[in-house]
Design a protein around this motif. Structure first.
Motif, PDB file in Angstrom:
ATOM      1  N   LYS A 204       0.837  -1.192   0.000  1.00 21.26           N
ATOM      2  CA  LYS A 204       0.000   0.000   0.000  1.00 21.26           C
ATOM      3  C   LYS A 204       0.879   1.251   0.000  1.00 21.26           C
ATOM      4  O   LYS A 204       1.999   1.234   0.505  1.00 21.26           O
ATOM      5  CB  LYS A 204      -0.943   0.013   1.210  1.00 21.26           C
ATOM      6  CG  LYS A 204      -2.025  -1.057   1.149  1.00 21.26           C
ATOM      7  CD  LYS A 204      -3.032  -0.882   2.255  1.00 21.26           C
ATOM      8  CE  LYS A 204      -4.125  -1.945   2.199  1.00 21.26           C
ATOM      9  NZ  LYS A 204      -4.933  -1.833   0.971  1.00 21.26           N
ATOM     10  N   ILE A 205       0.362   2.318  -0.563  1.00 23.93           N
ATOM     11  CA  ILE A 205       1.103   3.579  -0.631  1.00 23.93           C
ATOM     12  C   ILE A 205       1.008   4.279   0.720  1.00 23.93           C
ATOM     13  O   ILE A 205      -0.090   4.492   1.244  1.00 23.93           O
ATOM     14  CB  ILE A 205       0.550   4.480  -1.747  1.00 23.93           C
ATOM     15  CG1 ILE A 205       0.646   3.752  -3.088  1.00 23.93           C
ATOM     16  CG2 ILE A 205       1.322   5.793  -1.804  1.00 23.93           C
ATOM     17  CD1 ILE A 205      -0.021   4.493  -4.239  1.00 23.93           C
ATOM     18  N   GLY A 206       2.159   4.660   1.262  1.00 24.43           N
ATOM     19  CA  GLY A 206       2.184   5.274   2.585  1.00 24.43           C
ATOM     20  C   GLY A 206       1.982   6.773   2.570  1.00 24.43           C
ATOM     21  O   GLY A 206       1.337   7.333   3.460  1.00 24.43           O
ATOM     22  N   PHE A 207       2.521   7.452   1.557  1.00 25.00           N
ATOM     23  CA  PHE A 207       2.411   8.917   1.510  1.00 25.00           C
ATOM     24  C   PHE A 207       1.035   9.304   0.987  1.00 25.00           C
ATOM     25  O   PHE A 207       0.574   8.800  -0.033  1.00 25.00           O
ATOM     26  CB  PHE A 207       3.485   9.506   0.599  1.00 25.00           C
ATOM     27  CG  PHE A 207       3.409  11.004   0.479  1.00 25.00           C
ATOM     28  CD1 PHE A 207       3.961  11.823   1.443  1.00 25.00           C
ATOM     29  CD2 PHE A 207       2.759  11.596  -0.599  1.00 25.00           C
ATOM     30  CE1 PHE A 207       3.875  13.201   1.346  1.00 25.00           C
ATOM     31  CE2 PHE A 207       2.667  12.968  -0.713  1.00 25.00           C
ATOM     32  CZ  PHE A 207       3.234  13.778   0.269  1.00 25.00           C
ATOM     33  N   MET A 208       0.388  10.235   1.673  1.00 24.97           N
ATOM     34  CA  MET A 208      -0.943  10.684   1.275  1.00 24.97           C
ATOM     35  C   MET A 208      -0.900  12.138   0.813  1.00 24.97           C
ATOM     36  O   MET A 208      -0.572  13.034   1.592  1.00 24.97           O
ATOM     37  CB  MET A 208      -1.918  10.551   2.444  1.00 24.97           C
ATOM     38  CG  MET A 208      -3.315  11.091   2.134  1.00 24.97           C
ATOM     39  SD  MET A 208      -4.152  10.249   0.761  1.00 24.97           S
ATOM     40  CE  MET A 208      -4.463   8.645   1.492  1.00 24.97           C
ATOM     41  N   PRO A 209      -1.209  12.419  -0.450  1.00 26.89           N
ATOM     42  CA  PRO A 209      -1.293  13.815  -0.915  1.00 26.89           C
ATOM     43  C   PRO A 209      -2.344  14.577  -0.126  1.00 26.89           C
ATOM     44  O   PRO A 209      -3.427  14.050   0.176  1.00 26.89           O
ATOM     45  CB  PRO A 209      -1.697  13.664  -2.387  1.00 26.89           C
ATOM     46  CG  PRO A 209      -1.269  12.284  -2.770  1.00 26.89           C
ATOM     47  CD  PRO A 209      -1.447  11.456  -1.543  1.00 26.89           C
ATOM     48  N   THR A 210      -2.041  15.823   0.203  1.00 24.82           N
ATOM     49  CA  THR A 210      -2.918  16.631   1.049  1.00 24.82           C
ATOM     50  C   THR A 210      -3.520  17.787   0.260  1.00 24.82           C
ATOM     51  O   THR A 210      -3.126  18.071  -0.861  1.00 24.82           O
ATOM     52  CB  THR A 210      -2.118  17.185   2.232  1.00 24.82           C
ATOM     53  OG1 THR A 210      -1.052  18.008   1.719  1.00 24.82           O
ATOM     54  CG2 THR A 210      -1.534  16.055   3.070  1.00 24.82           C
ATOM     55  N   LYS A 211      -4.473  18.459   0.880  1.00 24.83           N
ATOM     56  CA  LYS A 211      -5.029  19.669   0.274  1.00 24.83           C
ATOM     57  C   LYS A 211      -4.006  20.795   0.285  1.00 24.83           C
ATOM     58  O   LYS A 211      -3.990  21.635  -0.611  1.00 24.83           O
ATOM     59  CB  LYS A 211      -6.292  20.100   1.021  1.00 24.83           C
ATOM     60  CG  LYS A 211      -7.489  19.195   0.783  1.00 24.83           C
ATOM     61  CD  LYS A 211      -8.745  19.754   1.445  1.00 24.83           C
ATOM     62  CE  LYS A 211      -9.951  18.881   1.136  1.00 24.83           C
ATOM     63  NZ  LYS A 211     -11.201  19.410   1.759  1.00 24.83           N
ATOM     64  N   ALA A 212      -3.172  20.815   1.322  1.00 23.70           N
ATOM     65  CA  ALA A 212      -2.113  21.827   1.391  1.00 23.70           C
ATOM     66  C   ALA A 212      -1.032  21.489   0.363  1.00 23.70           C
ATOM     67  O   ALA A 212      -0.848  20.329  -0.001  1.00 23.70           O
ATOM     68  CB  ALA A 212      -1.522  21.869   2.794  1.00 23.70           C
ATOM     69  N   PRO A 213      -0.308  22.493  -0.145  1.00 23.04           N
ATOM     70  CA  PRO A 213       0.764  22.217  -1.109  1.00 23.04           C
ATOM     71  C   PRO A 213       1.797  21.241  -0.555  1.00 23.04           C
ATOM     72  O   PRO A 213       2.145  21.281   0.624  1.00 23.04           O
ATOM     73  CB  PRO A 213       1.375  23.610  -1.342  1.00 23.04           C
ATOM     74  CG  PRO A 213       0.268  24.572  -1.057  1.00 23.04           C
ATOM     75  CD  PRO A 213      -0.497  23.948   0.082  1.00 23.04           C
TER      76      PRO A 213
END
Length: 592
Positions: A204-213
């Motif tokens: 599974k992918i650990g890094f989660m893209p956020t709303k913040a830059p």
């Protein structure tokens, strides 16, 4: 160092000058010539051209019109050779993998062939230039430039996108060449090679893209969390390499592996970046310009970079491509319209339309794809190769909610919604309906109207947000899927596994489709896929199951391809025979 230059050295000791005034050479000259004895040492009309003149008191002399010289390779013939090199290099890019490593100064055609090969690794001491700084200074009549690096060093060629990577020294340069070659198939006609991967496909992918830059490279390659733990990215750990990093910084392009499959990747910078345009030393009035570029927006340089990367991935590298689509649109201001944003944006469409390998567009978590940015990567551009997907927490639409509400959910409609939903307003409206028009109740009616107006004003900001939410509901993946504009909704943590199997399946499937179309040149891509699907009894939508079936049914598929070839040949032969005369048919039957 460019095209070789030279002069007819054999004539240097012999030519003479016909002065306007032999007593005052400052008055200039008429022409250059050879005396009769000197001219006869050579071949007039072959080694040089001109005419014989009779000069009183001297005899004959040969006035020179042009010099050919006895040796080849001293002038324009070298430019023709350079043109041949340029043409062949350009053709080579279309036919095979080309890459230039600039290990030292490259001048003139030497600079052009680097660009014509398209892919360039530049060593830090290897400037690329058209004319040396000394010659330019003479042309300008003053000492302006002090080094070749000012004209074509890495500080110029990395930010302008001519050089893809910078090497510190030759060892680093060769390492980068080998790294690049590791993504490339054995030959230009083969698919990419599947390599073993130590990074599990089902991770599974650990890094989660956020709303913040955030840094999109973390999404692709993974990163270390603040607590020191590793957050895995989309691609195999350690496999991502970025290219063209100094140019068009609002877009990130590179090459990586997914489950051992080499892929091209295009992602979007969500942070604000800077474009620096250097001052020109030849123009004292010029100044360095620093331009701010917002994230999630295509600018002229980043649109060109996107198109260039797509072209490189497709040309001989044969890479499947994944685009992490997170653009709000193209920059359409005066400067960028003048900077040819329309042209470079259209190049993206041109290069996707001719892409010969699988292309996946995926809207990541908290990402959005809107307006013209959606249009230029829509799968209908190349329906045989392109597919689009979205995370469950992504958005896609024409305008952002505030924008569409300015047009389609204006203040009068907001007030209607208030009166339909707000009980306080409904009570005030009911009371007003009772007293309105009744004798002596004008003051009470005015008070109620004022209360309604005050209530509407107090609710307006809230209902504006509600209208944005209503509009936002139209931009969600559920509607995209219902309208058929995306193929599937893929949650980000499982996207690595999903696309790893999908790209493997597409590579094998496309190879079989190519064989079917080669067996019958009238067969369309859709028909070929349908022919394969009709042979499988299992779930055609299960990529892993389809891959297993391709392996287990290899003999059956080969027989099907052979049958298609036989039927196509029979159809062709029958068509030819039908057009023959009876006598020719009889002769053919006799020959058979």
């Amino acid at each position: 160092s460019g095209a070789r230059i030279g002069l007819a050295e054999e004539l240097k000791p012999y030519f003479k000058v016909a002065w306007n005034d032999d007593e005052d050479v400052s008055k200039g000259y008429k022409y250059l010539y050879l005396s009769e004895p000197d001219a006869n040492l050579f071949k007039p009309g072959t080694d040089f051209h001109g005419e014989w003149l009779d000069v009183p008191g001297e005899g004959k002399r040969y006035a020179l019109d042009d010099i050919v010289g006895q040796r080849d390779g001293i002038g324009v013939e070298n430019l023709r050779g350079s043109g041949l090199i340029a043409g062949e290099t350009s053709a080579a890019y279309a036919e095979t993998f080309t890459l230039s490593y600039v290990s030292g100064r490259s001048v003139g055609i030497g600079a052009y062939i680097n660009r014509l090969a398209q892919r360039v690794i530049q060593m830090q001491n290897g400037p690329m230039l058209l004319t040396g700084y000394g010659a330019l200074n003479k042309l300008l009549g003053k000492e302006v430039y002090t080094s070749q690096d000012q004209l074509g060093g890495p500080q110029i060629m990395i930010p302008n996108g001519v050089a893809h990577q910078l090497a510190i020294d030759d060892q680093d340069g060769v390492a980068k060449i080998l790294r690049w070659l590791s993504y490339v198939p054995k030959t230009a006609s083969e698919q990419v090679a599947l390599a073993p991967s130590a990074d599990p496909i089902d991770r599974k992918i650990g890094f989660m893209p956020t709303k913040a830059p955030y840094d999109p490279r973390h999404m692709l390659a993974g990163t270390t969390a603040p607590d020191g733990s590793w957050q895995g990215g989309f691609f195999d750990q350690g496999s991502f390499t970025e290219y063209l990093a100094g140019w068009g910084k609002s877009v990130v392009v590179g090459r990586a592996r997914l489950g051992g499959v080499p892929m091209g990747v295009i992602a979007v910078e969500t942070r604000t970046v800077e474009q620096r345009i250097p001052a020109d030393p030849a123009n004292p009035a010029s100044r360095e310009a620093v331009l701010q570029q917002a994230g999630q927006v295509w600018y002229p340089d980043s649109a060109f970079k996107t198109a260039q990367a797509i072209q490189d991935f497709n040309s001989a590298e044969n890479l499947p491509l994944i685009v992490f689509a997170n653009w709000r649109g193209f920059s359409g201001g005066t400067r960028d319209m003048f900077g040819e944003i329309l042209k470079f944006g259209s190049y993206i469409v041109d290069n996707l339309r001719t892409y010969k390998h699988p292309v996946f567009a995926y809207i990541p978590p908290n990402g959005e794809l809107r307006g013209g940015a959606w249009v230029v990567i829509d799968p209908t551009i190349n329906a045989e190769m392109m597919e689009m997907y979205a995370d469950s927490n992504s958005r896609g639409g024409i305008l952002e909610p505030p924008g569409i509400c300015e047009v389609k959910f204006r203040k009068p409609e907001l007030i209607k919604a208030m009166h339909r939903l707000d009980t306080k307003l409904q009570e005030l409206q009911s009371e007003l309906a009772i007293v309105d028009g009744s004798p002596g109740s004008e003051q009470e009616a005015d008070s109620l109207r004022s209360a309604i107006d005050a209530r509407e004003k107090s609710l307006l900001p809230l209902y504006a947000q509600i209208s944005y939410e209503f509009a936002d509901l139209h931009d969600r993946p559920g509607r995209m899927l219902a309208k058929g504009v995306i193929r599937d909704v893929v949650d980000w943590p499982n996207a690595r596994t999903y696309f790893a199997w999908r790209v493997r399946r597409r590579l094998v499937q496309d190879a079989l489709v190519s064989r079917l179309k080669a067996a019958d040149d009238h067969m369309s891509h859709t028909h070929a896929v349908s022919a394969l699907a009709s042979m499988m009894t299992g779930d055609w939508e299960n990529d892993q199951a389809v891959l297993d079936w391709f392996t287990s049914a290899a003999g059956e598929i080969d027989a099907k391809i052979a049958a298609v070839r036989d039927a196509a040949v029979q159809r062709t032969v029958l068509g030819l025979v039908d057009g023959m005369t009876d006598e020719a048919k009889a002769a053919l039957r006799k020959a058979l």
